[in-house]
Scaffold this active site. Structure first.
Site, short mmCIF file in Angstrom:
data_model
loop_
_atom_site.label_atom_id
_atom_site.label_comp_id
_atom_site.label_asym_id
_atom_site.label_seq_id
_atom_site.Cartn_x
_atom_site.Cartn_y
_atom_site.Cartn_z
N GLY A 287 0.79 -1.23 0.00
CA GLY A 287 0.00 0.00 0.00
C GLY A 287 0.82 1.27 0.00
O GLY A 287 0.31 2.34 0.35
N ASN B 160 1.77 2.98 -2.56
CA ASN B 160 1.15 3.92 -3.50
C ASN B 160 -0.12 4.53 -2.89
O ASN B 160 -0.38 5.72 -3.05
CB ASN B 160 0.81 3.24 -4.82
CG ASN B 160 2.00 3.20 -5.76
OD1 ASN B 160 2.35 4.21 -6.36
ND2 ASN B 160 2.63 2.04 -5.85
N ASN C 35 -5.90 2.05 -13.00
CA ASN C 35 -4.91 1.11 -12.45
C ASN C 35 -3.51 1.61 -12.76
O ASN C 35 -3.31 2.32 -13.74
CB ASN C 35 -5.11 -0.26 -13.11
CG ASN C 35 -4.13 -1.30 -12.60
OD1 ASN C 35 -3.87 -1.40 -11.39
ND2 ASN C 35 -3.57 -2.10 -13.51
N HIS D 1 0.25 -0.04 -13.51
CA HIS D 1 0.96 -1.28 -13.80
C HIS D 1 2.46 -1.00 -13.82
O HIS D 1 2.89 -0.01 -14.42
CB HIS D 1 0.49 -1.85 -15.14
CG HIS D 1 1.05 -3.21 -15.39
ND1 HIS D 1 0.54 -4.35 -14.81
CD2 HIS D 1 2.11 -3.61 -16.13
CE1 HIS D 1 1.25 -5.39 -15.18
NE2 HIS D 1 2.21 -4.97 -15.99
#
Ligand code: GAR
Length: 188
Positions: free
Chosen positions: A13, A15, A103, A105
């Site tokens: 977590g 980010n 999202n 990636h």
């Protein structure tokens, strides 16, 4: 009224914490809830520190779609950020939040994407490939893993001597620098 964002995270977590901290003085964004599919994920500790409620959904419950949609509606959530979240997003959520799920990636999609390609698996593959660059991709989420429209990419160089851990560190630095900024640009 601030845009209410739910953050979904399966692991550490970092980010998630970086995003919440970045917007801590902004009136444009609120983060009413953090959701994980792992009850012992470190993101729950970070949520406590940030004073944000965090909840866990089992894989089965998450994939059903309706229970999570119900929770998101209860919190009047406007948008969803996947910050190291490893389950596929069910169709019902994608339909309820068109272009409102994004999202990050840890590679330059379309390379190194798809089922099973997450976290260190991505960096291992890049290190083994001989590629001279890696990076991040921020993209909208659709019903196929890592295939939604790309919003932003940033690159870093990869030298032949780099280990997967060294690549991960460079990629994380790019994530911290760009992810909150890009969220602010598209939803701010
Ligand atoms: C991040 O590097 C993110 O890009 C990646 O998981 C890591 C989570 O780190 N996401 C994926 O691999 C999704 N396919 P964090 O928990 O410290 O933020």
């Amino acid at each position: 009224m601030p845009l209410k964002i739910a953050i979904l995270a399966s692991g550490s977590g970092s980010n998630a914490e970086n995003i919440v901290t970045y917007f801590s003085t902004s009136e444009k964004f609120a983060f009413p809830i953090i959701i994980s599919n792992k009850k012992d994920a470190y993101v729950h500790e970070r949520a406590k520190k940030l004073q944000i409620p965090s909840v866990t959904f089992s894989r089965e419950d998450f994939l059903k779609g309706e229970p999570i949609l119900h929770l998101l509606k209860e919190h009047e959530i406007d948008g969803i950020i996947l910050a190291g979240f490893l389950l596929k997003v069910p169709e019902v959520l994608i339909n309820a939040y068109p272009d409102k799920i994004i999202n990050i990636h840890p590679a330059l999609l379309p390379k190194y994407g798809g089922k099973g390609m997450y976290g260190h698996h991505v960096h291992d593959a890049v290190a083994a490939s001989g590629d001279t660059e890696s990076g991040i991709t921020i993209h909208y989420v659709n019903s196929h893993y890592d295939e939604g429209n790309i919003i932003f990419q940033a690159k870093c160089s990869v030298l032949p001597s780099y280990t997967a851990d060294m690549i991960a560190e460079k990629v994380h630095a790019l994530e911290y620098e760009h992810f909150p900024r890009v969220i602010g640009e598209i939803w701010g």
